[in-house]
Structures are given as structure tokens and as C-alpha cells.
Design an enzyme around this catalytic site. Structure first.
Site, short mmCIF file in Angstrom:
data_model
loop_
_atom_site.label_atom_id
_atom_site.label_comp_id
_atom_site.label_asym_id
_atom_site.label_seq_id
_atom_site.Cartn_x
_atom_site.Cartn_y
_atom_site.Cartn_z
N LYS A 38 0.82 -1.31 0.01
CA LYS A 38 -0.15 -0.01 -0.04
C LYS A 38 0.86 1.23 0.15
O LYS A 38 2.13 1.23 0.26
CB LYS A 38 -1.08 -0.03 1.05
CG LYS A 38 -0.10 0.06 2.51
CD LYS A 38 -1.16 -0.28 3.64
CE LYS A 38 -0.27 -0.30 4.97
NZ LYS A 38 -1.10 -0.68 6.06
N TYR A 264 12.04 31.75 4.88
CA TYR A 264 10.68 32.55 4.99
C TYR A 264 10.43 32.57 6.70
O TYR A 264 11.05 31.83 7.39
CB TYR A 264 9.83 31.24 4.68
CG TYR A 264 9.41 31.20 3.21
CD1 TYR A 264 9.17 32.48 2.25
CD2 TYR A 264 9.39 30.14 2.54
CE1 TYR A 264 9.06 32.33 1.10
CE2 TYR A 264 8.92 29.89 1.23
CZ TYR A 264 8.94 31.09 0.48
OH TYR A 264 8.52 30.99 -0.86
#
Ligand code: PLP
Length: 368
Positions: A38, A264
Site C-alpha cells: 500500500k 521564510y
């Protein structure tokens, strides 16, 4: 391997084979092996991993959702594929691609039977999941009779397996709890098998279950993280080889004087002159903001370079003041040392989350 010139995830199939052989060495000869692929085979690349696993003679595959099973069929996988968490809306597609649903409640069981009857199917394989303490998905022990009643005289489906999932198989402090789960699953399985005219497979163990609870291997085991190289403990990690290695490259080097901010929100300000390297990997690639501000580090020419300031969407800046390096040099994020587990730990998370969160935009390179 040639040096990385961009961000790449190398997938080592020899490591995968080693890990499977190690896991299989823990099993009795007739215990089946289900490969959990998965979430893009834990972030790797199912279209290459699954056919290789099929050659290695795993018995079963599992994915979480129907669409993941469809991808495996389209990659040519022929072995049975268990869909662990299908939704009724995808049942028709699931049948179209010959996938096998986990049915975990009376509602989805009845819905699936109705569809198989309307399509005139015979003995379509289904899997029944029982909740033994994870409290996530599954019938309760007290619903055994209801399940058998719903299935009575229904020929359109046949139970291929019954299973449950352990909540804390890696945590030996939870030994008593896990033993309780094992014993309640055995009770459920005995009860059902006594009343059925045939014998569905019984399975319970994930990777750490395989390693820690040999008495619970039953007819089949389900391994995910172990195949990809992680044993969930220092002792067991030594027996595995990580399959995925994440690398990138230095795009640019900056010599930054004291008193300047980096990145940032100006989250970092230099108190002395520092040298930084900017790397082409960011939170959009799966390196979340929790790794920023000195928590996570990458490895450049064998030395650790901590992430400076906030992680950007497509870049991080790392401190290379004391590391001899230049633009174009290869950078290791994780692999065999440090591993994904080591890197994940810097931000208080686990290898599973880091690996499965790696974005599809990172180029995968398969090595044999
Ligand atoms: C994901 C999953 C597994 C695999 O667990 P690992 O710890 O990665 O081996 C096994 N069984 C179920 C039901 C799962 O959801």
C-alpha cells in the site's frame, strides 16, 4: 551508482530480497507470506516492486484502497491482492480487476454480497477482519454468529481468510495486551472454522508480530515495513537493509555575514558568518516543516548539515559552515546511515510516515 544530480530515491531490489529472505527465515515452511504494498509500496515504486516480489514467490499482496490494487493489476501482477480498506463505491471496480475485499462490518458485507449476487458470481474470495483491540476496523468477537448468518447459503462469496491486526506488536511493554489480542483472535478463528465447511486462512502478524510473536504466525503473515528494511527496534534493524535511499544535490552555496536572516518568516538569524547550501527538496517532497529549524540534518561528504530556518515548499537550506563542499555535490538525506528511522526521529516521527509521505514528484531509480 552515479552521483545524484537532482533529488532521487534509489530503490535497491537486492536489499528487498535480503529482507524478505530474513523475514521468511522466521517462518515455518508452510506459512504464507503476504507483501503489503500500500501507499506506493511504502513510498517506493509498486510497479517495479510488486512484479519483483511476485518473482520472489510471495503468496499474496495487500493494498489499502481499490485504486492501488488496480495499479498493481495494470503493472501485471497476477497473484491475489487483498484490499484492506475498500469502500462500497469501489466494489464494482474491485471485482472488475479481480481484487479481494476486506469486509469489516455487516453493512459492507451485505453490500458486497448483494453485488456479487447481482453479477451471478460464484465463490468470490472475501476476507473478514475482526477487531481484537486496535479498535479501528473489524467485526467484534460477539458478531461471529451474525456474520455466519449473513453468509449462510450464500454461494456468491467464499471466505478466503479471516484476520485481525495487532495494535502494539513492536512494543514489548505491551506484551500482555498483544498476547490478549492473539488469544482472542484464536478464539474467534476456532469458532468460525468449527462452523464452516472449509478452512479460510488465518492471519494476524505484521512485521513486528512476525519478529516478536512466532506463536501467532498462523497460516499467513503480512509484512510491510520489514520488507522495506526496518525492524522497528535497534536489535532487529541490524538484520534488515533499508531499500530506499533519498539523495539530492547542492544547488547553491551562500556565504552569509552575521546578522542576516535566512528563509521564510526570517526564522533563523545568523549570529556569526555562516555558509549555507540550498537543496532542491522541500515540504512538497515530503520533508515536512517539522524537520526545519535545526531538527533534521542531511549528510554531505560524510558530515551532518542541520536544516537552517523553515523548510520551504521546494527547498531547504542547510548549514555547511564546517563542511568542505561545493555546488553540485551529492547530499544524502537518508539511506543505510542515517536511516529513514534516524531521520524521522529528529522530528519525532516514524519511518512509516517519512517513507510513505515522499512525494511522487521525486524520481525513483531502481537498482538490481
Ligand atoms: C499496513 C498494514 C500491515 C503492515 O504492517 P507493517 O508494520 O508495515 O509490517 C499489515 N496489516 C495491516 C492490516 C496493515 O494495515
Amino acid at each position: 551508482m552515479p552521483k545524484a544530480q537532482e533529488t532521487i530515491l534509489e530503490i535497491d531490489l537486492r536489499a528487498l530480497e535480503h529482507n524478505i529472505n530474513y523475514l521468511k527465515s522466521k517462518l515455518k515452511a508452510d506459512t504464507k507470506f503476504l507483501a503489503v504494498v500500500k501507499a506506493f509500496a511504502y513510498g517506493s515504486q509498486p510497479k517495479d516492486i510488486a512484479p519483483f516480489l511476485e518473482q520472489l514467490e510471495v503468496d499474496y499482496f495487500a493494498v489499502a484502497y481499490t485504486s492501488e490494487g488496480v495499479d498493481l493489476r495494470q503493472a501485471g501482477v497476477k497473484k491475489p491482492i487483498l484490499v484492506l480498506h475498500p469502500q462500497a463505491v469501489s466494489f464494482y471496480t474491485l471485482i472488475e480487476y479481480n481484487l479481494e475485499p476486506n469486509l469489516y462490518s455487516l453493512k459492507v458485507l451485505k453490500e458486497f454480497i448483494a453485488l456479487t449476487e447481482s453479477l451471478d458470481l460464484n465463490a468470490y474470495p472475501i476476507h473478514l477482519k475482526f477487531n481484537t483491540g486496535l479498535n479501528r476496523l473489524g467485526f467484534s468477537e460477539s458478531q461471529c454468529d451474525d456474520v455466519l448468518n449473513v453468509l449462510k447459503d450464500k454461494n456468491s462469496v467464499k471466505i478466503a481468510s479471516i484476520f485481525s491486526h495487532l495494535a502494539a506488536s513492536e512494543d514489548l511493554k505491551e506484551l500482555e495486551f498483544t498476547k490478549g489480542q492473539i488469544s482472542s483472535f484464536k478464539t474467534i478463528a476456532d469458532n468460525l472454522l468449527n462452523q464452516l465447511p472449509y478452512k479460510p486462512l488465518r492471519h494476524l502478524c505484521n512485521t513486528s508480530g512476525i519478529l516478536n510473536y512466532p506463536e501467532a504466525h498462523l497460516d499467513m503473515v503480512r509484512s510491510g515495513i520489514g520488507m522495506y528494511g526496518y525492524g522497528n527496534s535497534e536489535k532487529e534493524n541490524k538484520n534488515f537493509i533499508p531499500v530506499a535511499t533519498l539523495k539530492t544535490v547542492i544547488s547553491q552555496i551562500h556565504h552569509i555575514p552575521a546578522g542576516q536572516s535566512i528563509g521564510y518568516n526570517r526564522a533563523f538569524t545568523s549570529t556569526e558568518p555562516i555558509t549555507t547550501a540550498t537543496l532542491p527538496i522541500g515540504h512538497a517532497d515530503g520533508i515536512g516543516r517539522q524537520y526545519g529549524n535545526g531538527k533534521g540534518f542531511v549528510t554531505i561528504n560524510g558530515q551532518p548539515a542541520p536544516i537552517v530556518g523553515n523548510v520551504c515548499m521546494d527547498m531547504i537550506m542547510v548549514n555547511v559552515t564546517h563542511i568542505p563542499c561545493k555546488e553540485g555535490d551529492e547530499v544524502l538525506i537518508f539511506g543505510t546511515n542515517p536511516t529513514a528511522e534516524d531521520f524521522a526521529a529528529t522530528a519525532n516521527t516514524i519511518s512509516y510516515e517519512l517513507l510513505t509521505g515522499l512525494s511522487q514528484r521525486i524520481k525513483r531509480i531502481i537498482t538490481k
